[in-house]
Write a protein that holds these residues in place. Structure first.
Motif, PDB file in Angstrom:
ATOM      1  N   GLU A 159      -8.163 -14.235   2.723  1.00  0.00           N
ATOM      2  CA  GLU A 159      -8.725 -14.760   1.482  1.00  0.00           C
ATOM      3  C   GLU A 159      -9.689 -13.713   0.942  1.00  0.00           C
ATOM      4  OE1 GLU A 159      -7.872 -17.484   0.007  1.00  0.00           O
ATOM      5  OE2 GLU A 159      -6.552 -18.264   1.572  1.00  0.00           O
ATOM      6  N   TYR A 160      -9.395 -13.157  -0.244  1.00  0.00           N
ATOM      7  CA  TYR A 160     -10.130 -12.005  -0.746  1.00  0.00           C
ATOM      8  C   TYR A 160     -10.869 -12.348  -2.036  1.00  0.00           C
ATOM      9  CZ  TYR A 160      -6.908  -9.566   2.367  1.00  0.00           C
ATOM     10  OH  TYR A 160      -6.189  -9.150   3.454  1.00  0.00           O
ATOM     11  N   THR A 161     -12.071 -11.759  -2.175  1.00  0.00           N
ATOM     12  CA  THR A 161     -12.826 -11.879  -3.424  1.00  0.00           C
ATOM     13  C   THR A 161     -13.487 -10.538  -3.705  1.00  0.00           C
ATOM     14  OG1 THR A 161     -14.783 -12.655  -2.228  1.00  0.00           O
ATOM     15  CG2 THR A 161     -13.312 -14.341  -3.112  1.00  0.00           C
ATOM     16  N   GLY A 162     -13.208  -9.960  -4.878  1.00  0.00           N
ATOM     17  CA  GLY A 162     -13.818  -8.689  -5.264  1.00  0.00           C
ATOM     18  C   GLY A 162     -13.081  -7.508  -4.698  1.00  0.00           C
ATOM     19  N   ASP A 163     -12.847  -6.461  -5.506  1.00  0.00           N
ATOM     20  CA  ASP A 163     -12.030  -5.324  -5.101  1.00  0.00           C
ATOM     21  C   ASP A 163     -12.575  -4.603  -3.872  1.00  0.00           C
ATOM     22  OD1 ASP A 163     -10.176  -5.781  -6.985  1.00  0.00           O
ATOM     23  OD2 ASP A 163     -10.560  -3.995  -8.201  1.00  0.00           O
ATOM     24  N   GLU A 164     -13.897  -4.373  -3.809  1.00  0.00           N
ATOM     25  CA  GLU A 164     -14.458  -3.649  -2.675  1.00  0.00           C
ATOM     26  C   GLU A 164     -14.342  -4.472  -1.399  1.00  0.00           C
ATOM     27  OE1 GLU A 164     -15.364  -0.507  -2.351  1.00  0.00           O
ATOM     28  OE2 GLU A 164     -14.594  -0.332  -4.394  1.00  0.00           O
ATOM     29  N   ASP A 165     -14.598  -5.776  -1.495  1.00  0.00           N
ATOM     30  CA  ASP A 165     -14.438  -6.646  -0.332  1.00  0.00           C
ATOM     31  C   ASP A 165     -12.989  -6.670   0.124  1.00  0.00           C
ATOM     32  OD1 ASP A 165     -17.101  -7.268  -0.328  1.00  0.00           O
ATOM     33  OD2 ASP A 165     -16.864  -9.141  -1.427  1.00  0.00           O
ATOM     34  N   ILE A 166     -12.064  -6.669  -0.834  1.00  0.00           N
ATOM     35  CA  ILE A 166     -10.642  -6.668  -0.498  1.00  0.00           C
ATOM     36  C   ILE A 166     -10.291  -5.407   0.274  1.00  0.00           C
ATOM     37  CG2 ILE A 166      -8.306  -6.550  -1.445  1.00  0.00           C
ATOM     38  CD1 ILE A 166      -9.215  -8.283  -3.744  1.00  0.00           C
ATOM     39  N   ARG A 167     -10.671  -4.247  -0.271  1.00  0.00           N
ATOM     40  CA  ARG A 167     -10.304  -2.987   0.375  1.00  0.00           C
ATOM     41  C   ARG A 167     -10.902  -2.906   1.781  1.00  0.00           C
ATOM     42  NH1 ARG A 167      -8.189   1.796  -0.684  1.00  0.00           N
ATOM     43  NH2 ARG A 167      -7.805   1.265  -2.864  1.00  0.00           N
ATOM     44  N   GLN A 168     -12.152  -3.277   1.947  1.00  0.00           N
ATOM     45  CA  GLN A 168     -12.785  -3.228   3.257  1.00  0.00           C
ATOM     46  C   GLN A 168     -12.081  -4.158   4.233  1.00  0.00           C
ATOM     47  OE1 GLN A 168     -15.056  -1.232   4.443  1.00  0.00           O
ATOM     48  NE2 GLN A 168     -15.119  -2.225   6.448  1.00  0.00           N
ATOM     49  N   SER A 169     -11.742  -5.355   3.780  1.00  0.00           N
ATOM     50  CA  SER A 169     -11.068  -6.325   4.643  1.00  0.00           C
ATOM     51  C   SER A 169      -9.679  -5.838   5.039  1.00  0.00           C
ATOM     52  CB  SER A 169     -10.972  -7.679   3.942  1.00  0.00           C
ATOM     53  OG  SER A 169     -10.351  -8.631   4.769  1.00  0.00           O
ATOM     54  N   ILE A 170      -8.966  -5.239   4.081  1.00  0.00           N
ATOM     55  CA  ILE A 170      -7.631  -4.711   4.374  1.00  0.00           C
ATOM     56  C   ILE A 170      -7.714  -3.606   5.412  1.00  0.00           C
ATOM     57  CG2 ILE A 170      -5.698  -3.397   3.402  1.00  0.00           C
ATOM     58  CD1 ILE A 170      -6.083  -4.981   0.804  1.00  0.00           C
ATOM     59  N   MET A 171      -8.679  -2.702   5.265  1.00  0.00           N
ATOM     60  CA  MET A 171      -8.825  -1.605   6.226  1.00  0.00           C
ATOM     61  C   MET A 171      -9.111  -2.138   7.633  1.00  0.00           C
ATOM     62  SD  MET A 171      -8.349   1.556   5.252  1.00  0.00           S
ATOM     63  CE  MET A 171      -9.369   2.536   6.355  1.00  0.00           C
ATOM     64  N   GLU A 172      -9.893  -3.188   7.725  1.00  0.00           N
ATOM     65  CA  GLU A 172     -10.234  -3.752   9.029  1.00  0.00           C
ATOM     66  C   GLU A 172      -9.019  -4.355   9.721  1.00  0.00           C
ATOM     67  OE1 GLU A 172     -13.329  -6.497   8.149  1.00  0.00           O
ATOM     68  OE2 GLU A 172     -14.875  -4.952   7.895  1.00  0.00           O
ATOM     69  N   LYS A 173      -8.009  -4.724   8.944  1.00  0.00           N
ATOM     70  CA  LYS A 173      -6.800  -5.338   9.496  1.00  0.00           C
ATOM     71  C   LYS A 173      -5.618  -4.368   9.498  1.00  0.00           C
ATOM     72  CE  LYS A 173      -8.367  -9.638   7.425  1.00  0.00           C
ATOM     73  NZ  LYS A 173      -8.079 -10.644   6.371  1.00  0.00           N
ATOM     74  N   THR A 174      -5.888  -3.085   9.324  1.00  0.00           N
ATOM     75  CA  THR A 174      -4.844  -2.064   9.263  1.00  0.00           C
ATOM     76  C   THR A 174      -5.075  -1.063  10.387  1.00  0.00           C
ATOM     77  OG1 THR A 174      -4.620  -2.342   6.870  1.00  0.00           O
ATOM     78  CG2 THR A 174      -3.773  -0.296   7.808  1.00  0.00           C
ATOM     79  N   TYR A 175      -4.042  -0.817  11.166  1.00  0.00           N
ATOM     80  CA  TYR A 175      -4.158  -0.029  12.391  1.00  0.00           C
ATOM     81  C   TYR A 175      -3.173   1.136  12.355  1.00  0.00           C
ATOM     82  CZ  TYR A 175      -6.145  -4.559  13.684  1.00  0.00           C
ATOM     83  OH  TYR A 175      -6.870  -5.723  13.697  1.00  0.00           O
ATOM     84  N   GLY A 176      -3.497   2.181  13.095  1.00  0.00           N
ATOM     85  CA  GLY A 176      -2.605   3.326  13.140  1.00  0.00           C
ATOM     86  C   GLY A 176      -2.746   4.086  14.443  1.00  0.00           C
ATOM     87  N   ILE A 177      -1.664   4.715  14.847  1.00  0.00           N
ATOM     88  CA  ILE A 177      -1.676   5.524  16.065  1.00  0.00           C
ATOM     89  C   ILE A 177      -0.591   6.576  15.936  1.00  0.00           C
ATOM     90  CG2 ILE A 177      -0.093   3.952  17.269  1.00  0.00           C
ATOM     91  CD1 ILE A 177      -1.672   4.591  19.849  1.00  0.00           C
ATOM     92  N   SER A 178      -0.852   7.730  16.517  1.00  0.00           N
ATOM     93  CA  SER A 178       0.148   8.794  16.533  1.00  0.00           C
ATOM     94  C   SER A 178       0.287   9.279  17.979  1.00  0.00           C
ATOM     95  CB  SER A 178      -0.237   9.927  15.575  1.00  0.00           C
ATOM     96  OG  SER A 178       0.779  10.897  15.501  1.00  0.00           O
ATOM     97  N   ASN A 179       0.305  10.574  18.190  1.00  0.00           N
ATOM     98  CA  ASN A 179       0.566  11.104  19.527  1.00  0.00           C
ATOM     99  C   ASN A 179      -0.704  11.561  20.234  1.00  0.00           C
ATOM    100  OD1 ASN A 179       3.076  12.064  17.615  1.00  0.00           O
ATOM    101  ND2 ASN A 179       3.712  11.092  19.520  1.00  0.00           N
ATOM    102  N   SER A 180      -1.810  10.885  19.897  1.00  0.00           N
ATOM    103  CA  SER A 180      -3.087  11.093  20.576  1.00  0.00           C
ATOM    104  C   SER A 180      -3.560   9.734  21.072  1.00  0.00           C
ATOM    105  CB  SER A 180      -4.113  11.679  19.597  1.00  0.00           C
ATOM    106  OG  SER A 180      -4.350  10.775  18.530  1.00  0.00           O
ATOM    107  N   LEU A 181      -4.723   9.692  21.685  1.00  0.00           N
ATOM    108  CA  LEU A 181      -5.284   8.414  22.094  1.00  0.00           C
ATOM    109  C   LEU A 181      -5.591   7.562  20.867  1.00  0.00           C
ATOM    110  CD1 LEU A 181      -7.710   9.650  24.890  1.00  0.00           C
ATOM    111  CD2 LEU A 181      -5.476   8.551  25.186  1.00  0.00           C
TER     112      LEU A 181
END
Length: 342
Positions: A159-181
């Motif tokens: 549930e999102y309100t405000g562009d900055e809050d949206i972007r921050q919330s999305i980043m917190e729920k977005t994960y990534g990994i490659s060939n390092s720890l």
């Protein structure tokens, strides 16, 4: 080197997964299919059967992805295929926590037999406000227990309100990994998370418009995700140099790796170089003449448990010509038992 991006931030999708597989183009591989009635995945055919895989999902919602850990110098080829970890998780029925505990114990016993890896695995089950926890297991930390991270379980409602809050919330729920720890991400992972967050934000705005139906919205999202997986950040000077050493050193910077000549003979020439596997590993794998992003995968899991699995094959043999493309396969199915969870 490969990259895996995941997000639980989209209100219409319980999970969005993106994967690039970077590999020597001569490594024998099958396209994604249900090779088992319940298991969908490509297969790595370089080793003897049973064949492993780098990514797979089951009709019951078990999902796993393995990424090699980039060692100093030559990559180690172990007695046991890292791809079998994915196959084993997909074929099992234990909970993620129980399977991870057992796998950690076994990997500690077999530490000298398995090359470096990070394994992302879990069960696609809603827990009321998101997904059940997924594990990220690596055998290149001080211990497997210390090196195991858990993601998804604490994600909040979208549930999102405000562009900055949206972007921050999305980043917190977005994960990534490659060939390092996992906790020491390469630059490509930072860039990928940021770009995926932007795609989710733009998708939310697009979904609020009335000019696209649900199918068109999904297709537009898939196309934008494949575009992300095709972002090349290797400098023109490095590409133009044709220097394999420079190109390999750039792999941590770029999400997409355009196929480049490794300086070794192609499959039609005299084999110029072999990796140094253990004699009991069951195969001798020649490093090919070309290396790059071979396969791109997008997996969408809707909040109702519908899976859309898109696999795009860019190369299927050891050359770099336009005719060396197999195209795209798409699989759709409903996760069995999804509605049985809260």
């Amino acid at each position: 080197m490969c990259i895996l991006l995941l997000t639980t931030a989209h209100p219409k999708y319980a999970l969005i997964l993106l994967s690039n597989r970077d590999e020597y183009l001569n490594r024998k591989t099958s396209t994604a299919e249900f090779w088992h009635p319940k298991i969908l995945s490509p297969l790595d055919l370089a080793r003897p059967a049973p064949h492993g895989t780098w990514l797979g999902i089951t009709r019951h919602g078990r999902l796993a992805v393995v990424l090699n850990y980039r060692e100093d110098g030559e990559n180690y080829v172990g007695k046991l295929s890292r791809g079998l970890l994915v196959r084993e998780f997909l074929s099992d029925q234990k909970t993620t926590h129980d399977w991870a505990a057992q796998a950690i114990t076994r990997m500690e016993e077999l530490s000298g037999d398995v090359g470096g890896f990070s394994l992302v695995c879990g069960e696609l089950k809603p827990n009321g406000s998101g997904l059940e926890e997924f594990a990220i297991i690596t055998n290149r930390s001080r211990s497997l227990g210390e090196g195991t991270a858990w993601i998804f379980g604490d994600d909040n409602d979208n549930e999102y309100t405000g562009d900055e809050d949206i972007r921050q919330s999305i980043m917190e729920k977005t994960y990534g990994i490659s060939n390092s720890l996992y906790w020491q991400p390469w630059p490509k992972v930072h860039r990928g998370r940021e770009m995926l967050s932007t795609i989710i934000l733009n998708s939310l705005k697009q979904n609020s418009s009335a000019h696209l139906n649900e199918e068109e919205q999904q297709q537009a999202l898939i196309e934008s995700l494949l575009d992300l997986l095709s972002v090349n950040s290797i400098s023109e000077s490095v590409l133009a140099s044709g220097d394999p050493d420079l190109l390999f050193k750039s792999l941590g910077e770029s999400i997409f790796i355009p196929a480049f000549h490794t300086g070794r003979a192609t499959a039609t020439g005299t084999p110029a170089d072999y990796s140094q596997p253990r004699e009991d590993s069951g195969y001798k794998y020649m490093k090919g003449g070309y290396y790059g992003t071979r396969t791109q995968t997008v997996v969408l899991v809707s909040t109702s448990g519908e899976v859309t699995y898109v696999e795009k094959t860019l190369h299927n043999c050891d050359d770099n010509t336009a005719g060396n493309q197999e195209g795209t396969v798409v699989h759709r199915f409903q996760i069995e038992g999804w509605d049985a969870h809260p």
